[in-house]
Design an enzyme around this catalytic site. Structure first.
Site, PDB file in Angstrom:
ATOM      1  N   VAL A  43       1.658   4.618   2.013  1.00 19.04           N
ATOM      2  CA  VAL A  43       1.882   5.947   3.329  1.00 19.04           C
ATOM      3  C   VAL A  43       2.050   7.128   3.376  1.00 19.04           C
ATOM      4  O   VAL A  43       2.632   7.481   2.712  1.00 19.04           O
ATOM      5  CB  VAL A  43       3.424   4.771   4.215  1.00 19.04           C
ATOM      6  CG1 VAL A  43       3.332   5.722   5.746  1.00 19.04           C
ATOM      7  CG2 VAL A  43       3.579   3.525   4.218  1.00 19.04           C
ATOM      8  N   ASP A  95      10.829  -8.593   7.165  1.00 19.33           N
ATOM      9  CA  ASP A  95      11.242  -7.860   6.706  1.00 19.33           C
ATOM     10  C   ASP A  95      12.467  -6.344   6.515  1.00 19.33           C
ATOM     11  O   ASP A  95      11.745  -5.150   6.648  1.00 19.33           O
ATOM     12  CB  ASP A  95       9.897  -6.882   5.473  1.00 19.33           C
ATOM     13  CG  ASP A  95      10.418  -5.835   4.327  1.00 19.33           C
ATOM     14  OD1 ASP A  95      11.597  -6.831   3.452  1.00 19.33           O
ATOM     15  OD2 ASP A  95       9.677  -5.661   3.771  1.00 19.33           O
ATOM     16  N   GLY A 104       0.708  -1.424   0.138  1.00 20.71           N
ATOM     17  CA  GLY A 104       0.122   0.702   0.243  1.00 20.71           C
ATOM     18  C   GLY A 104       0.495   1.113  -0.089  1.00 20.71           C
ATOM     19  O   GLY A 104       1.944   1.159  -0.553  1.00 20.71           O
TER      20      GLY A 104
END
Length: 312
Positions: free
Chosen positions: A29, A137, A27
């Protein structure tokens, strides 16, 4: 920060959006501000995920997991709406440059800074793994350099270690090439040791300005991670190089636990001037500009933190 473009939202929940901070596989931010004036980072998922019930269930679990992590060495979750038409989550805004941007502007960091970053990230992983979670990650763009120490951000693909849902079912890549552990690449069972491998790669990058595995394409890069030793030639011999090499062991069981990494680097964050002056100034400007910007108290806190970063 980038200005909002036509078609982008101006508000999410109760938060007014000020600009776009970035975008990733899950997505976008945004920098936002609450009605009370608190600066936050608001992450909204890509709309095509919103109709995927498996994704929504996973997102809901990840938000609850991230709430439990806290905010000593991470960005705390402040608010979220997994049930919204487009799910979103708001975290505390971390004022300072990301590690990759810091090195792009100023070059490799001195050993004292690398040690301090390693100490802070190891403590973050202790907290994350203590809750049965794996970040998955850990990479330079997810490490923020603040006046009070490093922060590990973006738990967007973290999940419980015993979870069975697979992000690949929605087309999302788990991890980042060059910083993924061999077991992530091979699709084997993932434990907290995968984060330790990524931590070693991040510290090698911080010390040398280049990742420990390089390649002209993804296939070559991933092959090297699995089969070839890391490229640590630019790291001077010593205990820091030995620690980084241990984190980059091919076999998960051969890597140190985050507690051991934190112990090996104990005291690094208390060392005088752990952050170079140029980065202190950059983080200080970010803190003064965005964090409690309407409050003189907020600016005073930023100045005090800058003095601590300079002098230890």
């Amino acid at each position: 920060m980038h200005p909002l473009e036509a078609g982008e939202p101006r508000t999410i929940g109760t938060y007014r959006l000020l600009g776009r901070l970035g975008a990733g596989g899950m997505g976008r931010v945004y920098l936002g501000r609450s009605a009370g004036g608190r600066t936050v980072a608001v992450k909204i998922v890509h709309p095509h995920f919103a109709s995927d019930e498996e994704f929504r269930a996973r997102f809901r679990r990840e938000v609850e997991a991230a709430r439990r992590v806290g905010g000593e060495w991470t960005a705390p979750v402040l608010d979220a709406d997994p049930e919204a038409a487009v799910p979103w989550v708001a975290t505390g805004y971390v004022a300072g440059p990301s590690l990759d941007r810091a090195l792009a502007a100023h070059g490799p960091l001195p050993e004292a800074s690398v040690r301090a970053i390693g100490a802070g990230l190891a403590r973050a992983l202790v907290a994350v793994h203590g809750l049965g979670l794996v970040h998955r990650d850990v990479k330079p763009s997810n490490v923020m350099l603040t006046l009070d120490g490093p922060r590990l951000i973006d738990f967007g693909i973290a999940r419980a270690t015993d979870g069975t849902a697979s992000l690949t079912s929605t087309g999302v890549s788990i991890g980042s090439p060059g910083y993924m552990s061999p077991e992530q690449i091979l699709g084997k069972g993932i434990t907290g040791a995968a984060d330790v491998f990524s931590l070693g790669a991040v510290l090698a990058f911080a010390a040398t300005g280049r990742p420990p595995f390089t390649g002209d394409n993804s296939a070559t890069l991933l092959y090297k991670v699995v089969h070839e030793p890391p490229e640590l030639g630019e790291l001077p011999a010593g205990d820091l190089r030995d620690l980084i090499a241990a984190c980059l062991a091919k076999t998960a069981a051969d890597r140190p636990a985050p507690e051991a990494v934190a112990a090996a680097l104990a005291g690094a964050l208390g060392a005088p001037g752990w952050l170079p002056a140029a980065l202190v100034e950059e983080a200080s400007r970010a803190a003064a500009r965005y964090t409690c910007s309407s409050s003189s108290r907020g600016n005073a806190q930023a100045r005090a933190a800058a003095r601590r970063a300079r002098s230890g």
